[in-house]
Design a protein around this motif. Structure first.
Motif, PDB file in Angstrom:
ATOM      1  N   LYS A  56       9.700   2.204  -6.088  1.00  9.09           N
ATOM      2  CA  LYS A  56      10.420   0.773  -5.795  1.00  9.09           C
ATOM      3  C   LYS A  56      10.512   0.785  -4.492  1.00  9.09           C
ATOM      4  N   GLY A  57      11.411   1.821  -4.745  1.00  5.66           N
ATOM      5  CA  GLY A  57      12.288   1.950  -3.391  1.00  5.66           C
ATOM      6  C   GLY A  57      13.279   1.403  -3.601  1.00  5.66           C
ATOM      7  N   PHE A 145      -0.891  -2.370   0.371  1.00  7.34           N
ATOM      8  CA  PHE A 145      -0.931  -3.543   1.492  1.00  7.34           C
ATOM      9  C   PHE A 145      -0.771  -4.711   0.621  1.00  7.34           C
ATOM     10  N   SER A 146      -0.972  -6.206   1.692  1.00  7.06           N
ATOM     11  CA  SER A 146      -0.575  -7.691   1.214  1.00  7.06           C
ATOM     12  C   SER A 146      -1.335  -8.615   1.322  1.00  7.06           C
ATOM     13  N   GLU A 147      -1.713  -8.726   1.176  1.00  6.94           N
ATOM     14  CA  GLU A 147      -2.208 -10.453   1.826  1.00  6.94           C
ATOM     15  C   GLU A 147      -1.229 -11.739   1.597  1.00  6.94           C
ATOM     16  N   TRP A 156       0.746  -6.141  -4.272  1.00 11.56           N
ATOM     17  CA  TRP A 156       0.172  -5.406  -3.898  1.00 11.56           C
ATOM     18  C   TRP A 156      -0.613  -4.172  -3.890  1.00 11.56           C
ATOM     19  N   SER A 157      -1.289  -4.176  -3.654  1.00 15.08           N
ATOM     20  CA  SER A 157      -2.637  -3.262  -3.811  1.00 15.08           C
ATOM     21  C   SER A 157      -2.773  -1.926  -2.682  1.00 15.08           C
ATOM     22  N   PHE A 158      -2.944  -0.650  -3.490  1.00 14.44           N
ATOM     23  CA  PHE A 158      -3.499   0.630  -3.041  1.00 14.44           C
ATOM     24  C   PHE A 158      -4.814  -0.056  -1.775  1.00 14.44           C
ATOM     25  N   LEU A 159      -4.169   0.459   0.047  1.00 14.83           N
ATOM     26  CA  LEU A 159      -4.851   0.028   0.495  1.00 14.83           C
ATOM     27  C   LEU A 159      -6.134   2.552   0.933  1.00 14.83           C
TER      28      LEU A 159
END
Length: 203
Positions: A56-57, A145-147, A156-159
């Motif tokens: 996750k960093g 990205f996250s909206e 969060w979802s992979f773009l």
């Protein structure tokens, strides 16, 4: 008859040096360097527990995971070295442990670091794209990205995936919403820590 490049008289002389050094105390010290089952389990569990935070960093977990990995690799190397040393007596030990470290390639030896200069740009047509400084050892980059609230992991979802660190176009986003973006380097199955987060404003 020579034995491993030593004549028998030379072997006696060498053996005498070892006999004098190999006291009961020194023997006990050598054995203490070999990981016990409990110690090895602790090292394994420490790395496993910090791995999620590393991916996750999380800065603290990245440091903890790297330190745990170094300690565990040292223990693996000791076990592997012992297995090789006694393989003339019991070759099955190499198969038993199956922990021989693979020779590291040049890129695999480089730890993946977090990007700290991820930025959003706009081309002449007004289309948004990301760029960053190339990460050493990375074979490509995952952009997520996250909206909505970026502190919630499930948002969060992979773009997209890119092998280039420049000109990563942000297609497929809902531009009526504010989008949060982050990225991580990847090499094979190895994922680096998350980059800094950037914001793409709504239009």
């Amino acid at each position: 008859m020579p034995h491993n490049d030593l004549t028998l008289p030379e072997m006696v002389a060498k053996s005498e040096e070892i006999r004098r050094a190999l006291t009961p105390e020194f023997h006990a010290y050598i054995l203490s360097l070999f990981p016990t089952p409990d110690k090895y389990a602790q090292l394994h569990n420490r790395l496993e527990a910090s791995l999620t935070g590393y991916l996750k960093g999380d800065p603290e977990q990245v440091k903890e995971c790297e330190e745990a990995g170094a300690e565990l690799y040292q223990a693996i190397s000791i076990i592997n070295g012992f297995s090789k040393a006694v393989s003339p007596i019991d070759p099955s030990l190499m198969n038993k442990f199956n922990v021989a470290p693979k020779p590291a390639t040049t890129s695999a030896a480089i730890p993946l670091l977090a990007a700290n200069d991820l930025r959003v740009h706009f081309d002449k047509q007004g289309l948004p794209y990301c760029s960053l400084t190339r990460l050493a050892g990375a074979k490509g980059y995952e952009l997520w990205f996250s909206e909505s609230e970026p502190s919630v992991e499930s948002n969060w979802s992979f773009l997209t995936w890119s092998t280039n660190c420049q000109g990563i176009y942000l297609t497929g986003l809902n531009r009526t919403k504010t989008n949060y973006l982050k990225l991580r380097g990847k090499r094979g199955n190895t994922l680096g820590p998350w980059s800094n987060m950037v914001i793409l404003p709504s239009v």
